[in-house]
Scaffold this motif. Structure first.
Motif, PDB file in Angstrom:
ATOM      1  N   UNK A 190       0.831  -1.202   0.000  1.00 36.30           N
ATOM      2  CA  UNK A 190       0.000   0.000   0.000  1.00 36.30           C
ATOM      3  C   UNK A 190       0.870   1.259   0.000  1.00 36.30           C
ATOM      4  N   UNK A 191       1.946   1.203   0.767  1.00 34.93           N
ATOM      5  CA  UNK A 191       2.879   2.330   0.802  1.00 34.93           C
ATOM      6  C   UNK A 191       3.444   2.606  -0.590  1.00 34.93           C
ATOM      7  N   UNK A 192       3.835   1.544  -1.278  1.00 39.27           N
ATOM      8  CA  UNK A 192       4.438   1.715  -2.602  1.00 39.27           C
ATOM      9  C   UNK A 192       3.404   2.135  -3.646  1.00 39.27           C
ATOM     10  N   UNK A 193       2.251   1.463  -3.596  1.00 44.25           N
ATOM     11  CA  UNK A 193       1.229   1.682  -4.612  1.00 44.25           C
ATOM     12  C   UNK A 193       0.541   3.042  -4.472  1.00 44.25           C
ATOM     13  N   UNK A 194       0.243   3.410  -3.231  1.00 46.34           N
ATOM     14  CA  UNK A 194      -0.537   4.626  -3.008  1.00 46.34           C
ATOM     15  C   UNK A 194       0.306   5.808  -2.520  1.00 46.34           C
ATOM     16  N   UNK A 195       1.567   5.553  -2.239  1.00 46.46           N
ATOM     17  CA  UNK A 195       2.437   6.629  -1.746  1.00 46.46           C
ATOM     18  C   UNK A 195       2.058   7.138  -0.365  1.00 46.46           C
ATOM     19  N   UNK A 196       1.309   6.307   0.337  1.00 49.76           N
ATOM     20  CA  UNK A 196       0.809   6.655   1.671  1.00 49.76           C
ATOM     21  C   UNK A 196       1.953   6.626   2.693  1.00 49.76           C
ATOM     22  N   UNK A 197       1.968   7.602   3.574  1.00 51.85           N
ATOM     23  CA  UNK A 197       2.944   7.596   4.668  1.00 51.85           C
ATOM     24  C   UNK A 197       2.425   6.684   5.776  1.00 51.85           C
ATOM     25  N   UNK A 198       3.272   5.788   6.260  1.00 48.88           N
ATOM     26  CA  UNK A 198       2.813   4.876   7.308  1.00 48.88           C
ATOM     27  C   UNK A 198       3.626   5.088   8.580  1.00 48.88           C
ATOM     28  N   UNK A 199       2.912   5.235   9.693  1.00 51.81           N
ATOM     29  CA  UNK A 199       3.563   5.295  10.997  1.00 51.81           C
ATOM     30  C   UNK A 199       3.262   3.970  11.695  1.00 51.81           C
ATOM     31  N   UNK A 200       4.307   3.208  11.923  1.00 46.43           N
ATOM     32  CA  UNK A 200       4.145   1.838  12.407  1.00 46.43           C
ATOM     33  C   UNK A 200       4.578   1.742  13.865  1.00 46.43           C
ATOM     34  N   UNK A 201       3.591   1.673  14.751  1.00 42.06           N
ATOM     35  CA  UNK A 201       3.888   1.571  16.181  1.00 42.06           C
ATOM     36  C   UNK A 201       3.916   0.108  16.569  1.00 42.06           C
ATOM     37  N   UNK A 202       4.953  -0.307  17.266  1.00 37.01           N
ATOM     38  CA  UNK A 202       5.030  -1.715  17.635  1.00 37.01           C
ATOM     39  C   UNK A 202       6.006  -1.921  18.792  1.00 37.01           C
ATOM     40  N   UNK A 203       5.850  -3.026  19.505  1.00 34.11           N
ATOM     41  CA  UNK A 203       6.898  -3.408  20.454  1.00 34.11           C
ATOM     42  C   UNK A 203       7.756  -4.514  19.840  1.00 34.11           C
ATOM     43  N   UNK A 204       7.446  -4.867  18.568  1.00 33.40           N
ATOM     44  CA  UNK A 204       8.174  -5.941  17.894  1.00 33.40           C
ATOM     45  C   UNK A 204       9.179  -5.373  16.885  1.00 33.40           C
ATOM     46  N   UNK A 205      10.449  -5.462  17.214  1.00 32.42           N
ATOM     47  CA  UNK A 205      11.484  -4.922  16.333  1.00 32.42           C
ATOM     48  C   UNK A 205      11.502  -5.645  14.989  1.00 32.42           C
ATOM     49  N   UNK A 206      11.075  -6.895  14.997  1.00 30.90           N
ATOM     50  CA  UNK A 206      11.030  -7.681  13.762  1.00 30.90           C
ATOM     51  C   UNK A 206      10.114  -7.016  12.717  1.00 30.90           C
ATOM     52  N   UNK A 207       9.011  -6.462  13.190  1.00 31.62           N
ATOM     53  CA  UNK A 207       8.068  -5.797  12.277  1.00 31.62           C
ATOM     54  C   UNK A 207       8.713  -4.567  11.655  1.00 31.62           C
ATOM     55  N   UNK A 208       9.464  -3.842  12.464  1.00 31.97           N
ATOM     56  CA  UNK A 208      10.177  -2.651  11.978  1.00 31.97           C
ATOM     57  C   UNK A 208      11.174  -3.071  10.896  1.00 31.97           C
ATOM     58  N   UNK A 209      11.904  -4.127  11.232  1.00 31.90           N
ATOM     59  CA  UNK A 209      12.956  -4.607  10.327  1.00 31.90           C
ATOM     60  C   UNK A 209      12.383  -4.974   8.968  1.00 31.90           C
ATOM     61  N   UNK A 210      11.192  -5.551   8.975  1.00 34.11           N
ATOM     62  CA  UNK A 210      10.617  -6.026   7.717  1.00 34.11           C
ATOM     63  C   UNK A 210      10.253  -4.927   6.736  1.00 34.11           C
ATOM     64  N   UNK A 211       9.644  -3.839   7.220  1.00 31.77           N
ATOM     65  CA  UNK A 211       9.161  -2.872   6.218  1.00 31.77           C
ATOM     66  C   UNK A 211       9.525  -1.409   6.467  1.00 31.77           C
TER      67      UNK A 211
END
Ligand code: ADP
Ligand code: MG
Length: 356
Positions: A190-211
């Motif tokens: 969605x970020x790539x297709x729509x150019x949407x800015x995403x703010x990703x809140x998480x306690x999982x560093x793995x999720x951050x690492x992925x995208x």
């Protein structure tokens, strides 16, 4: 081109109750650029949710400024704020779907009050369901969906009004690892297709690492470290950041196992146990073999891991260097001068905390 879309300037949020005062967000400055996937990682209670609720002013700051899309939100009228909020979508850990409505109607609900015709609404809902891969579930009810599917509905609903910003507050925290990955892939798409800015809140560093492209580490209401994901993963400065990274490499657990090995337990004085973190250009160099050529020091590799992060290699090696005391020292000096981060490990002290 980097253009800021979200700017938090010296924002603080204090909660006062009779018993105690909580400084949930403490003088934070943060800039997020258009089109970015910006991760905010921190333990529970760090202030992440309070911080992102400032972005749509669901939470008012005690002090500081909130600027979104060049608008100072604190200066907007209620009506202007409502319009501005439509440009910010949000997804949550617990989906917040309406159980008595079909999937189609859950998504259609987001279009209520817009000036689209009935047909335009139908078309838009179908387009959204297609985008999140749920066209065949239009007439089902939330209770008939898996967690991952429910979150896809959440995403369809959140982006229904073409927002510029999507805030994801622990949206994958209730999901298993495989489902988490597929939801993160959808967000990336969605970020790539729509150019949407995403703010990703998480306690999982793995999720951050992925995208994520950028990441901020939050602790006790403050941002303690911030940078590109590659920069933070290759050269973390704070121990909290290191421990978050450790959860993704599991290097600490590997070391626990290695420390039980006989050859590691009984190192001679001509041997050194090292952790080498190498990144970027350094991974092209035949470092390990050159240690023998240059210093007659042999390296016994106990553990190795290399992965691509944002298109760049990032790796870890745990090695025992053997030679004469002097030659091992020379090899160590040589490594320290290269673009490799060297950490000497001392198994008898069980030190695993200094690693990243
Ligand atoms: N509405 C509130 N009233 C009082 N304290 C709150 C409120 N919301 C959050 N807090 C407190 O603020 C701190 C940060 O909470 P939160 O932003 O939810 O952290 P996170 O999302 O990182 O887990 C916590 O100590 C929490 O108890
Ligand atoms: Mg939270």
């Amino acid at each position: 081109m980097t253009e800021p879309i979200i700017q938090l300037k010296n924002v603080s949020v204090e909660f006062n109750s009779k018993k105690k005062q909580v400084s949930a967000v403490n003088n934070v400055n943060l800039t997020i650029n258009k089109g970015d996937i910006f991760g905010i990682v921190g333990y529970s209670g760090a202030g992440k949710s309070t911080l992102v609720r400032l972005i749509n002013l669901l939470q008012k700051p005690t002090s500081g400024q909130v600027i979104v899309n060049k608008q100072n939100l604190l200066e907007l009228s209620d009506k202007e704020l409502r319009i501005s909020r439509k440009k910010i979508g949000m997804i949550f850990q617990h989906f917040n779907l309406m159980n008595a409505r079909t999937i189609f109607n859950n998504v259609a609900f987001a279009l209520k009050g817009t000036d689209l015709s009935k047909k335009q609404k139908n078309d838009r809902v179908n387009e959204l369901l297609d985008l999140v891969g749920l066209s065949d579930k239009a007439n089902n009810y939330p209770s008939e969906l898996s967690g991952g599917q429910k979150q896809r509905v959440g995403i369809a609903r959140a982006i229904a009004n073409h927002p510029d910003i999507l805030i994801s507050d622990e949206a994958t925290s209730a999901l298993d690892p495989k489902t988490t990955q597929s939801i993160l892939e959808l967000l990336d798409q969605i970020n790539k297709k729509l150019g949407l800015t995403i703010v990703l809140i998480t306690h999982q560093m793995e999720a951050i690492k992925q995208i994520s492209h950028h990441v901020a580490v939050m602790d006790q209401g403050k941002i303690i470290e911030e940078g590109s994901v590659y920069q933070i993963f290759s050269e973390p400065q704070k121990s909290l950041t290191k421990s978050f990274i450790n959860t993704t490499t599991r290097l600490d657990e590997t070391l626990k196992v290695l420390y039980e090995q006989e050859n590691v337990k009984h190192l001679s004085k001509d041997q050194k146990l090292l952790s080498l973190s190498y990144f970027g250009d350094s991974t092209d160099e035949p470092l390990i073999s050159s240690l023998y050529e240059k210093f007659q020091v042999s390296a016994n590799i106990l553990y190795g891991n290399i992965e691509m992060l944002q298109g760049q290699p990032l790796g870890n090696l745990v090695v025992i260097l053997s030679g004469t005391e002097q030659s091992v020292q020379n090899a160590l000096n040589y490594l320290n001068e290269s673009r490799v981060k060297v950490t000497e490990l001392n198994p008898s002290e069980g030190d695993i905390n200094e690693l990243n």
